[in-house]
Write an enzyme that holds these catalytic residues in place. Structure first.
Site, short mmCIF file in Angstrom:
data_model
loop_
_atom_site.label_atom_id
_atom_site.label_comp_id
_atom_site.label_asym_id
_atom_site.label_seq_id
_atom_site.Cartn_x
_atom_site.Cartn_y
_atom_site.Cartn_z
N ARG A 146 -31.40 30.55 -16.57
CA ARG A 146 -32.22 31.40 -15.71
C ARG A 146 -31.30 32.38 -14.98
O ARG A 146 -30.09 32.15 -14.85
CB ARG A 146 -32.98 30.56 -14.70
CG ARG A 146 -33.93 29.54 -15.30
CD ARG A 146 -34.62 28.74 -14.19
NE ARG A 146 -35.58 27.77 -14.71
CZ ARG A 146 -35.31 26.50 -14.96
NH1 ARG A 146 -34.08 26.03 -14.75
NH2 ARG A 146 -36.25 25.68 -15.42
N LYS A 170 -33.35 24.44 -10.84
CA LYS A 170 -34.35 24.35 -9.77
C LYS A 170 -34.23 23.02 -9.03
O LYS A 170 -33.94 21.99 -9.63
CB LYS A 170 -35.76 24.49 -10.36
CG LYS A 170 -36.06 25.88 -10.92
CD LYS A 170 -37.49 25.95 -11.43
CE LYS A 170 -37.83 27.36 -11.91
NZ LYS A 170 -39.23 27.44 -12.42
N HIS A 239 -35.20 36.84 -18.19
CA HIS A 239 -36.07 35.76 -18.67
C HIS A 239 -36.46 35.98 -20.13
O HIS A 239 -36.70 35.01 -20.87
CB HIS A 239 -37.32 35.64 -17.80
CG HIS A 239 -37.75 34.23 -17.61
ND1 HIS A 239 -37.01 33.31 -16.88
CD2 HIS A 239 -38.83 33.54 -18.06
CE1 HIS A 239 -37.63 32.14 -16.89
NE2 HIS A 239 -38.73 32.25 -17.60
N ARG A 242 -33.86 34.35 -22.03
CA ARG A 242 -34.09 32.89 -22.03
C ARG A 242 -35.12 32.52 -23.09
O ARG A 242 -34.95 31.55 -23.83
CB ARG A 242 -34.56 32.47 -20.63
CG ARG A 242 -34.83 30.98 -20.45
CD ARG A 242 -35.03 30.71 -18.96
NE ARG A 242 -35.71 29.46 -18.68
CZ ARG A 242 -35.12 28.28 -18.56
NH1 ARG A 242 -33.82 28.18 -18.75
NH2 ARG A 242 -35.81 27.20 -18.28
N HIS A 265 -36.32 22.10 -18.57
CA HIS A 265 -37.73 21.91 -18.30
C HIS A 265 -38.01 20.44 -17.97
O HIS A 265 -37.53 19.54 -18.65
CB HIS A 265 -38.57 22.29 -19.53
CG HIS A 265 -38.67 23.77 -19.75
ND1 HIS A 265 -39.02 24.33 -20.96
CD2 HIS A 265 -38.47 24.82 -18.90
CE1 HIS A 265 -39.02 25.63 -20.85
NE2 HIS A 265 -38.70 25.96 -19.63
N TYR A 274 -43.10 27.64 -26.83
CA TYR A 274 -42.23 28.36 -27.77
C TYR A 274 -42.56 28.02 -29.22
O TYR A 274 -42.27 28.79 -30.12
CB TYR A 274 -40.77 28.04 -27.46
CG TYR A 274 -40.32 28.55 -26.13
CD1 TYR A 274 -40.15 29.92 -25.90
CD2 TYR A 274 -40.12 27.68 -25.06
CE1 TYR A 274 -39.77 30.39 -24.65
CE2 TYR A 274 -39.72 28.15 -23.82
CZ TYR A 274 -39.57 29.50 -23.62
OH TYR A 274 -39.19 29.97 -22.40
#
Length: 293
Positions: A146, A170, A239, A242, A265, A274
């Protein structure tokens, strides 16, 4: 009933005239619909089946899920108002669930275009700024980081012995992302040039021309400017790179769970989008290549 509701929104809730007009149009559209079903129907006698029928009618007419949900929300608001004032005995829209919004497929740059950008002659002029830009683009594309993760990288996060990067994602969750020989050589060359040009004034891996940690805005700009060389996509952001990393991995037989871990994730469902992207690409190839498609 519509008029009383709109007066309430104006005088007591202080809604803008534009918002009130939008509610008026939505509610009058519903009234017109149920009157065409049965002229004896009234706001007080509407049930949830009529509301569901209206929703289906709107979808059949080509309205988007967002439009249908907005109109259902207006209807629920009207009935809540009417219930509080004992104008009706129930809210028939309360139990009606609106349609799910279509989930947009992530945009990505094709592998050939990324190869052309990173490897093409004439794309880079040999300056420190170009070396930094190419290294950042390659890091995004080969690791799936990210924007915030890349900007926060320090020299100590890059392990050249094990060929891996320690990434803080995150909620400060850390993960390890491997990298290949090409990125290893590119990073080593960049660090050498960085220290020669601006010195190593801070712990940051990627720095600006004054030796300070590079800002997210600077990274966004250089990604957008350089992707413009190989794609006409409107969205040209970190992004997107990514997304491009994840799509390239799946297109080259990487397992979904492995990609999930590399991207950081928490849920496999987030990564599964995806697979839809790669299937859409597969359909395009099929439609273009098959003689009877």
């Amino acid at each position: 009933m519509i008029e009383k509701f709109l007066n309430y929104m104006c005088s007591e809730k202080n809604y803008s005239l534009r918002t009130i007009e939008s509610y008026k149009e939505d509610l009058e559209a519903f009234e017109k619909y149920f009157k065409t079903l049965d002229n004896q129907l009234a706001w007080e006698t509407i049930d949830s089946d009529v509301v569901r029928g209206w929703m289906e009618h709107m979808m059949d007419a080509g309205n988007t899920a967002s439009t249908v949900n907005r109109r259902l929300s207006a209807l629920r608001s009207l009935y809540r108002f009417a219930l509080r004032r004992n104008m009706v005995t129930c809210n028939p829209a309360h139990t009606v669930r609106g349609p799910k919004k279509a989930r947009l497929l992530p945009q990505f740059v094709r592998e050939g275009d990324m190869d052309r950008l990173l490897d093409g002659t004439g794309m880079w002029n040999g300056s420190f700024e170009d070396m930094r830009a190419r290294t950042i683009l390659m890091t995004f594309y080969e690791t799936g980081l990210r924007l915030a993760e890349l900007v926060s990288l320090n020299d100590c996060d890059v392990d050249f012995v094990e060929a891996q990067i320690k990434v803080t994602g995150k909620r400060n969750k850390q993960r390890i992302v491997p990298f290949g020989p090409e990125l290893e050589n590119t990073l080593e060359a960049y660090i050498k040039e960085r220290d020669a040009q601006v010195g190593h004034c801070c712990e940051a891996l990627f720095v600006d021309n004054q030796g300070r940690r590079i800002t997210p805005g600077k990274v966004r700009n250089l990604v957008r400017e350089n992707l413009q060389k190989v794609t006409t996509m409107k969205k040209r952001s970190p992004h997107v790179l990514r997304h491009s990393f994840a799509t390239a991995m799946l297109n080259n037989d990487a397992g979904l769970e492995s990609v999930q871990k590399l991207l950081g994730h928490e849920s496999l469902a987030t990564t599964e989008i995806y697979t839809h992207t790669t299937f859409e690409q597969l359909k395009k190839v099929y439609n273009k290549a098959h003689p009877r498609a």
